[in-house]
Write an enzyme that holds these catalytic residues in place. Sequence first.
Site, PDB file in Angstrom:
ATOM      1  N   CYS A  36      -5.181  -5.036   0.858  1.00  0.00           N
ATOM      2  CA  CYS A  36      -4.778  -5.212   2.252  1.00  0.00           C
ATOM      3  C   CYS A  36      -5.852  -5.963   3.055  1.00  0.00           C
ATOM      4  CB  CYS A  36      -4.495  -3.861   2.883  1.00  0.00           C
ATOM      5  SG  CYS A  36      -5.936  -2.790   3.006  1.00  0.00           S
ATOM      6  N   CYS A  58      -0.083   4.318   0.455  1.00  0.00           N
ATOM      7  CA  CYS A  58      -0.736   5.411   1.178  1.00  0.00           C
ATOM      8  C   CYS A  58      -0.389   5.435   2.659  1.00  0.00           C
ATOM      9  CB  CYS A  58      -2.252   5.303   1.004  1.00  0.00           C
ATOM     10  SG  CYS A  58      -2.740   5.341  -0.729  1.00  0.00           S
ATOM     11  N   CYS A  85       0.842  -1.202   0.000  1.00  0.00           N
ATOM     12  CA  CYS A  85       0.000   0.000   0.000  1.00  0.00           C
ATOM     13  C   CYS A  85       0.880   1.255   0.000  1.00  0.00           C
ATOM     14  CB  CYS A  85      -0.904  -0.016   1.228  1.00  0.00           C
ATOM     15  SG  CYS A  85      -1.892   1.477   1.390  1.00  0.00           S
TER      16      CYS A  85
END
Length: 91
Positions: free
Chosen positions: A52, A33, A31
């Site tokens: 995720c 972010c 991920c």
Amino acid sequence: TGTFFCSDLSITAVVIEGLARHKDEYGAPLCPCRHYDDKVAEVSSAYWNCPCVPMRERKECHCMLFLTPDNAFSSDNQELSIDSLLSYIES
């Protein structure tokens, strides 16, 4: 997955680009972010590898890549062309 892309395709493009970079660098689509002290360790744990665990278990994607239809930022698109993504990444 019953999810949709964000109505702002620039967000989708940035997230996909980050996932691709992590896949190239670490061998998994970690991920993009989140902040990680040790990305290699995070890849090994697989918790934040896309999709995720929160996305798989509860359909919660804080990157706004996978949005449920009731999300205010959800579009009606479940498919995107490579050309549309590249237009945002390359601009």
